[in-house]
Design a protein around this motif. Structure first.
Motif, PDB file in Angstrom:
ATOM      1  N   GLY A 309       6.993   0.295 -57.849  1.00  0.00           N
ATOM      2  CA  GLY A 309       7.612  -1.023 -57.870  1.00  0.00           C
ATOM      3  C   GLY A 309       9.039  -0.998 -57.382  1.00  0.00           C
ATOM      4  N   LEU A 310       9.801  -0.015 -57.828  1.00  0.00           N
ATOM      5  CA  LEU A 310      11.199   0.085 -57.409  1.00  0.00           C
ATOM      6  C   LEU A 310      11.311   0.379 -55.922  1.00  0.00           C
ATOM      7  CD1 LEU A 310      12.762   2.038 -60.414  1.00  0.00           C
ATOM      8  CD2 LEU A 310      13.024  -0.388 -59.864  1.00  0.00           C
ATOM      9  N   THR A 311      10.362   1.157 -55.387  1.00  0.00           N
ATOM     10  CA  THR A 311      10.363   1.440 -53.952  1.00  0.00           C
ATOM     11  C   THR A 311      10.165   0.159 -53.152  1.00  0.00           C
ATOM     12  OG1 THR A 311       9.465   3.665 -54.305  1.00  0.00           O
ATOM     13  CG2 THR A 311       9.236   2.739 -52.101  1.00  0.00           C
ATOM     14  N   VAL A 312       9.214  -0.666 -53.577  1.00  0.00           N
ATOM     15  CA  VAL A 312       8.963  -1.932 -52.886  1.00  0.00           C
ATOM     16  C   VAL A 312      10.170  -2.857 -53.022  1.00  0.00           C
ATOM     17  CG1 VAL A 312       7.490  -3.973 -52.782  1.00  0.00           C
ATOM     18  CG2 VAL A 312       6.469  -1.744 -53.201  1.00  0.00           C
ATOM     19  N   VAL A 313      10.718  -2.951 -54.229  1.00  0.00           N
ATOM     20  CA  VAL A 313      11.891  -3.814 -54.452  1.00  0.00           C
ATOM     21  C   VAL A 313      13.062  -3.366 -53.586  1.00  0.00           C
ATOM     22  CG1 VAL A 313      13.641  -4.522 -56.131  1.00  0.00           C
ATOM     23  CG2 VAL A 313      11.228  -4.496 -56.788  1.00  0.00           C
ATOM     24  N   ALA A 314      13.327  -2.055 -53.566  1.00  0.00           N
ATOM     25  CA  ALA A 314      14.446  -1.524 -52.780  1.00  0.00           C
ATOM     26  C   ALA A 314      14.245  -1.791 -51.294  1.00  0.00           C
ATOM     27  CB  ALA A 314      14.594  -0.024 -53.033  1.00  0.00           C
ATOM     28  N   ALA A 315      13.012  -1.603 -50.813  1.00  0.00           N
ATOM     29  CA  ALA A 315      12.735  -1.849 -49.396  1.00  0.00           C
ATOM     30  C   ALA A 315      12.936  -3.322 -49.054  1.00  0.00           C
ATOM     31  CB  ALA A 315      11.309  -1.417 -49.064  1.00  0.00           C
ATOM     32  N   LEU A 316      12.464  -4.191 -49.935  1.00  0.00           N
ATOM     33  CA  LEU A 316      12.614  -5.632 -49.690  1.00  0.00           C
ATOM     34  C   LEU A 316      14.069  -6.070 -49.750  1.00  0.00           C
ATOM     35  CD1 LEU A 316       9.558  -6.917 -51.752  1.00  0.00           C
ATOM     36  CD2 LEU A 316       9.769  -6.872 -49.261  1.00  0.00           C
ATOM     37  N   MET A 317      14.815  -5.514 -50.679  1.00  0.00           N
ATOM     38  CA  MET A 317      16.230  -5.878 -50.796  1.00  0.00           C
ATOM     39  C   MET A 317      17.042  -5.358 -49.615  1.00  0.00           C
ATOM     40  SD  MET A 317      16.308  -7.778 -53.424  1.00  0.00           S
ATOM     41  CE  MET A 317      18.032  -7.959 -53.881  1.00  0.00           C
ATOM     42  N   SER A 318      16.486  -4.399 -48.877  1.00  0.00           N
ATOM     43  CA  SER A 318      17.158  -3.911 -47.669  1.00  0.00           C
ATOM     44  C   SER A 318      17.285  -5.018 -46.621  1.00  0.00           C
ATOM     45  CB  SER A 318      16.391  -2.726 -47.075  1.00  0.00           C
ATOM     46  OG  SER A 318      16.346  -1.639 -47.970  1.00  0.00           O
ATOM     47  N   LEU A 319      16.448  -6.036 -46.740  1.00  0.00           N
ATOM     48  CA  LEU A 319      16.525  -7.158 -45.802  1.00  0.00           C
ATOM     49  C   LEU A 319      17.850  -7.911 -45.904  1.00  0.00           C
ATOM     50  CD1 LEU A 319      12.913  -8.610 -46.240  1.00  0.00           C
ATOM     51  CD2 LEU A 319      13.758  -7.247 -44.333  1.00  0.00           C
ATOM     52  N   LEU A 320      18.578  -7.701 -46.985  1.00  0.00           N
ATOM     53  CA  LEU A 320      19.860  -8.389 -47.168  1.00  0.00           C
ATOM     54  C   LEU A 320      20.892  -8.019 -46.109  1.00  0.00           C
ATOM     55  CD1 LEU A 320      20.288  -8.244 -51.064  1.00  0.00           C
ATOM     56  CD2 LEU A 320      19.959 -10.294 -49.665  1.00  0.00           C
ATOM     57  N   ILE A 560      15.074  -0.804 -40.364  1.00  0.00           N
ATOM     58  CA  ILE A 560      14.143   0.327 -40.377  1.00  0.00           C
ATOM     59  C   ILE A 560      14.844   1.592 -40.859  1.00  0.00           C
ATOM     60  CG2 ILE A 560      12.817   1.893 -38.892  1.00  0.00           C
ATOM     61  CD1 ILE A 560      11.905  -0.541 -37.307  1.00  0.00           C
ATOM     62  N   ILE A 561      16.048   1.831 -40.358  1.00  0.00           N
ATOM     63  CA  ILE A 561      16.797   3.022 -40.782  1.00  0.00           C
ATOM     64  C   ILE A 561      17.094   2.958 -42.274  1.00  0.00           C
ATOM     65  CG2 ILE A 561      19.016   4.222 -40.586  1.00  0.00           C
ATOM     66  CD1 ILE A 561      19.010   3.482 -37.612  1.00  0.00           C
ATOM     67  N   LEU A 562      17.561   1.805 -42.750  1.00  0.00           N
ATOM     68  CA  LEU A 562      17.919   1.682 -44.162  1.00  0.00           C
ATOM     69  C   LEU A 562      16.698   1.842 -45.059  1.00  0.00           C
ATOM     70  CD1 LEU A 562      20.015   1.147 -46.332  1.00  0.00           C
ATOM     71  CD2 LEU A 562      19.633  -1.316 -46.026  1.00  0.00           C
ATOM     72  N   VAL A 563      15.571   1.217 -44.697  1.00  0.00           N
ATOM     73  CA  VAL A 563      14.353   1.330 -45.509  1.00  0.00           C
ATOM     74  C   VAL A 563      13.898   2.786 -45.580  1.00  0.00           C
ATOM     75  CG1 VAL A 563      11.904   0.740 -45.629  1.00  0.00           C
ATOM     76  CG2 VAL A 563      13.584  -1.032 -45.141  1.00  0.00           C
ATOM     77  N   PHE A 621       6.948  -3.688 -40.872  1.00  0.00           N
ATOM     78  CA  PHE A 621       7.450  -2.367 -41.260  1.00  0.00           C
ATOM     79  C   PHE A 621       7.827  -2.330 -42.735  1.00  0.00           C
ATOM     80  CE2 PHE A 621      10.929   0.564 -42.103  1.00  0.00           C
ATOM     81  CZ  PHE A 621      10.323   1.756 -41.748  1.00  0.00           C
ATOM     82  N   VAL A 622       8.562  -3.326 -43.179  1.00  0.00           N
ATOM     83  CA  VAL A 622       9.019  -3.335 -44.576  1.00  0.00           C
ATOM     84  C   VAL A 622       7.831  -3.312 -45.525  1.00  0.00           C
ATOM     85  CG1 VAL A 622      10.197  -4.696 -46.333  1.00  0.00           C
ATOM     86  CG2 VAL A 622      11.225  -4.432 -44.085  1.00  0.00           C
ATOM     87  N   PHE A 623       6.822  -4.112 -45.246  1.00  0.00           N
ATOM     88  CA  PHE A 623       5.677  -4.180 -46.149  1.00  0.00           C
ATOM     89  C   PHE A 623       4.801  -2.936 -46.057  1.00  0.00           C
ATOM     90  CE2 PHE A 623       6.852  -8.649 -45.958  1.00  0.00           C
ATOM     91  CZ  PHE A 623       6.730  -9.018 -47.289  1.00  0.00           C
ATOM     92  N   ILE A 624       4.531  -2.481 -44.850  1.00  0.00           N
ATOM     93  CA  ILE A 624       3.682  -1.296 -44.696  1.00  0.00           C
ATOM     94  C   ILE A 624       4.371  -0.065 -45.266  1.00  0.00           C
ATOM     95  CG2 ILE A 624       2.646   0.270 -43.006  1.00  0.00           C
ATOM     96  CD1 ILE A 624       2.086  -2.189 -41.265  1.00  0.00           C
ATOM     97  N   ALA A 625       5.666   0.061 -45.004  1.00  0.00           N
ATOM     98  CA  ALA A 625       6.398   1.228 -45.512  1.00  0.00           C
ATOM     99  C   ALA A 625       6.466   1.210 -47.033  1.00  0.00           C
ATOM    100  CB  ALA A 625       7.810   1.249 -44.923  1.00  0.00           C
ATOM    101  N   ALA A 626       6.820   0.075 -47.599  1.00  0.00           N
ATOM    102  CA  ALA A 626       6.984  -0.007 -49.053  1.00  0.00           C
ATOM    103  C   ALA A 626       5.655   0.118 -49.780  1.00  0.00           C
ATOM    104  CB  ALA A 626       7.663  -1.334 -49.416  1.00  0.00           C
ATOM    105  N   LEU A 627       4.659  -0.641 -49.336  1.00  0.00           N
ATOM    106  CA  LEU A 627       3.373  -0.622 -50.022  1.00  0.00           C
ATOM    107  C   LEU A 627       2.599   0.661 -49.731  1.00  0.00           C
ATOM    108  CD1 LEU A 627       2.422  -4.342 -49.357  1.00  0.00           C
ATOM    109  CD2 LEU A 627       3.258  -3.365 -51.486  1.00  0.00           C
ATOM    110  N   GLY A 628       2.786   1.225 -48.534  1.00  0.00           N
ATOM    111  CA  GLY A 628       2.141   2.490 -48.217  1.00  0.00           C
ATOM    112  C   GLY A 628       2.619   3.612 -49.109  1.00  0.00           C
ATOM    113  N   GLU A 629       3.889   3.587 -49.471  1.00  0.00           N
ATOM    114  CA  GLU A 629       4.414   4.627 -50.357  1.00  0.00           C
ATOM    115  C   GLU A 629       3.824   4.516 -51.761  1.00  0.00           C
ATOM    116  OE1 GLU A 629       5.611   7.173 -49.513  1.00  0.00           O
ATOM    117  OE2 GLU A 629       6.754   6.865 -47.677  1.00  0.00           O
TER     118      GLU A 629
END
Length: 737
Positions: A309-320, A560-563, A621-629
């Protein structure tokens, strides 16, 4: 730390704690629903995606300051008759124009007084083929889409009253007078209309899909409702919080964001629930007490669900970090909803399972051997011993004992799919994402065929002449890509500020027009220098799209780099292995590129889609990377857990065998929820849904059960480096083998 987790687990699923947990959630849902505003009341589809420091936005500000009569949202009321417009048609247009002069419609800024133009002059304004007339109206620039829609609705009502028939509802292929509202105002209204019911449609469709898939997987009439209750509770808490944040001006979001958030919440949320349910079911075969079974399951899975959950949240918050508001506005709604879903998975789900117990799996109730024997004696039947599914064990065994072959086969498939990304064309055209029968798109088609598409969104070039008396019409007309130059307009505020309106050769929303305008921008800069003028600005829809392209390309690289960095750090903290972190992140990257390439191949070659939205790579990328992890973490956690008592290859076989089923179930549900987006009429959501669903399926059936275990097998003990504890255990177990 471990004792603290144990205490929390016991508190949640104790005989009293479970009821307290359920009660707290019920109170929270009721309180938030009653005290906070719904998120749907504060969606804003008029958010300007570009910041004020972008060249096109600076030019728009200059237009607003020096040409206030040209400031506003243009609406092009397109009048069309296939057999040719008649004098009666023009008379009706003049009567409608007089009506808007005498009594302005909602959000009207300015309407050209066509009633004051003599009929012969008005006829000169008809297209060369005699079929089309464009009536221009400016709506207030700060008007909402609802206000603009109200204004267009009033125009439709007045036109219907004048003509005794509704030209806005007439078919294009009829002999009747046809009217369509297009231009930026019409496009804005249609965009809002298309998204208006998207969140409700998606909510219903997603719930039904998840329910059906869970029924098919678990064949239980009870179990599917546990994840749905948990996700529904999270949704009921998250959406009022988002509504309150938007009301206070802390965040902003649009209809598209809320629609995608619904899919994400139900897809990812169900995954987290299934992680816990699968482990609970496993312990029910070993433990007679349902409370002990849920405690063991929650103790085992709390870390996995938490870090996922934290991985997905962190990846999504990277959009900021995005400079493009459409992307930035996704971050907080998505992050908040997933964070609340994670809490629901760790509290409400175990509480519900501890109450329902084995009955949740009815009629296929998991029991211990003693319970089965006792039940069999009572019914005078032989004991049917529990058999584990062997398919995923065989898959794990293949990956573990034939790792080189597995890596080669999977990488050929993934790299082959990834090669298609070199052929992708990106679009920044909002209009092309609409269905072909959308009024604004039909109006645009009429204008393109009759006048040339450049009329839809002209370009404004504004010079500060610094007192020089110059006429730049010919210079501008000679620039490549310019179809026509209107007579210059001098500002009433400052006579040194002169505006030229250009019509482009190409569709102003197209990539070709953007490329032409970049050349034109260089040309007008040279004109400014040649005539020693003070400054020049280029405004208009195409100029804004050029800035959008530049900003999105930079955002894509930065996000992409930040995520990757954020996900890598979280994996490193949880796994304490640099090696595992590197190859797990690597597999997610190859999942993304292969999904993007395969998705493009399907859309382009299968459905003749000429280009996909430029926002798709970032979203996907954000969704595949976060949810894939999430699946990475679950798979590796199972392998590492099994490795403590067996050689590495046996651990891989058992780890894949145990987690393969739940990952498959979760992946099918997650891919299915994203695939629901394909049913919507908005192309950007269709493209996003398809590509993300493909990425999830590749993760589920290729990367997670085959590629990751095979790489782990090839690396052996080095897969856990530099964790000394893992390395020492691996060495001792390999020695035993």
């Amino acid at each position: 730390m471990r004792s603290a987790l144990t205490n929390i687990v016991h508190a949640i699923v104790s005989k009293k704690g479970r009821w307290i947990t359920i009660g707290v959630w019920i109170i929270a849902i009721i309180a938030f629903q009653l005290l906070l505003p719904p998120s749907g009341d504060y969606t804003d589809d008029t958010i300007e995606p570009l910041s004020e420091d972008q060249p096109s936005m600076q030019a728009a500000s200059i237009m607003e300051e020096y040409f206030p009569n040209n400031d506003g949202l243009p609406g092009l009321i397109t009048w069309y008759r296939e057999s040719g417009l008649e004098e009666e048609d023009l008379a009706a247009i003049q009567e409608l124009s007089q009506s808007m002069t005498d009594n302005e419609v909602e959000a009207q800024e300015m309407a050209i007084p066509y009633q004051d133009i003599p009929l012969p002059a008005l006829q000169e304004m008809i297209s060369e083929d005699g079929t089309t007339f464009i009536q221009t109206i400016l709506f207030k620039s700060n008007a909402t889409a609802e206000d603009t829609k109200a204004g267009l609705t009033e125009i439709e009502e007045r036109a219907t009253e004048i003509l005794s028939d509704n030209p806005f509802g007439a078919a294009l292929d009829s002999d009747e007078l046809v009217t369509r509202a297009t231009g930026p105002a019409g496009i804005s209204v249609d965009a809002t209309e298309l998204f208006a019911d998207a969140d409700v449609t998606l909510l219903i469709g997603t719930v039904l899909l998840v329910l059906v898939i869970l029924l098919l997987i678990y064949r239980s009439p009870i179990l599917p409702f546990i994840p749905l209750l948990a996700v529904g509770a999270a949704y009921a808490v998250a959406t009022p919080i988002l509504g309150w944040l938007a009301k206070e001006g802390i965040i902003s979001y649009d209809s598209q964001g809320i629609a995608i958030m619904t899919v994400l919440l139900f897809g990812a949320g169900t995954d987290y629930c299934l992680f816990l349910i699968a482990r609970f079911r496993l312990f029910l075969y070993e433990e007679k007490s349902k409370l002990k079974a849920i405690r063991l399951a929650l103790s085992d899975m709390a870390g996995v669900i938490g870090i996922s959950g934290l991985t997905v949240v962190a990846a999504l918050m990277s959009l900021l970090i995005s400079q493009y508001a459409t992307i930035t506005n996704f971050a907080v709604p998505f992050g908040v909803s997933i964070f609340i879903m994670m809490i629901s998975s760790l509290t409400l789900v175990p509480a519900l399972l501890s109450v329902i117990g084995r009955t949740a799996f009815f009629p296929f109730v998991p029991r211990t051997e003693d319970m089965e024997e006792k039940r069999a004696k009572q019914k005078n039947k032989k004991v049917k011993k529990h058999k584990q599914l062997t398919f995923w064990h065989r898959v794990g065994e293949f990956a573990a004992f034939k790792p080189i072959r597995t890596v080669i086969i999977t990488m050929v498939l993934l790299i082959g799919s990834s090669l298609f990304i070199t052929q992708i064309d990106f679009s920044y055209d909002t209009l092309s994402s609409f269905p072909e029968d959308t009024p604004s798109r039909e109006g645009f088609s009429i204008i393109s065929e009759s006048f040339g598409s450049g009329d839809l969104a002209p370009v404004q070039v504004v010079f500060d002449t610094a007192g020089e008396d110059v006429d730049l019409t010919e210079d501008l007309a000679n620039l490549n890509g310019v179809a026509k130059v209107e007579e210059p307009e001098v500002s009433e505020v400052d006579e040194n500020i002169v505006m030229y309106q250009l019509e482009l050769d190409q569709n102003p929303y197209s990539n070709e027009a953007m490329d032409d305008l970049e050349s034109i921008q260089a040309g007008v800069a040279n004109i400014k220098d040649d005539y020693e003028l003070s400054d020049v600005w280029v405004a208009g829809q195409t100029a804004e799209q050029i800035d959008q392209r530049s900003v999105i390309e930079k955002d894509q690289t930065n996000i992409i780099i930040l995520v990757v960095v954020v996900v890598s750090i979280l994996l490193l903290i949880y796994l304490r292995s640099i090696t595992a972190m590197i190859y797990l992140v690597g597999t997610v990257l190859i999942s993304f590129t292969s999904a993007l390439g395969l998705g493009w191949a399907i859309l382009h070659y299968g459905f003749d889609v000429p280009a996909i939205s430029a926002l798709i790579p970032i979203y996907a990328f954000v969704f595949i990377a976060a949810l894939g992890e999430d699946y990475n973490i679950l798979m590796i956690s199972n392998i590492w857990e099994k490795k403590r008592g067996r050689p590495i290859k046996a651990a891989i076989t058992e780890g894949v065998g145990q987690s393969g089923g739940v990952i498959t179930s979760a992946g099918i549900i997650l891919a299915g929820t994203f695939a629901v987006l394909v049913t919507l009429p908005i192309q950007v959501l269709v493209q996003f849904g398809l590509i993300t669903a493909i990425g999830v399926l590749l993760d589920t059936f290729i990367v997670r059960p085959l590629l990751v275990p095979a790489i782990t097998s090839l690396l052996g003990k080095w897969a856990f480096w530099p964790s000394k504890q893992m390395e020492e255990k691996s060495e001792s177990l390999d020695t035993e083998k």
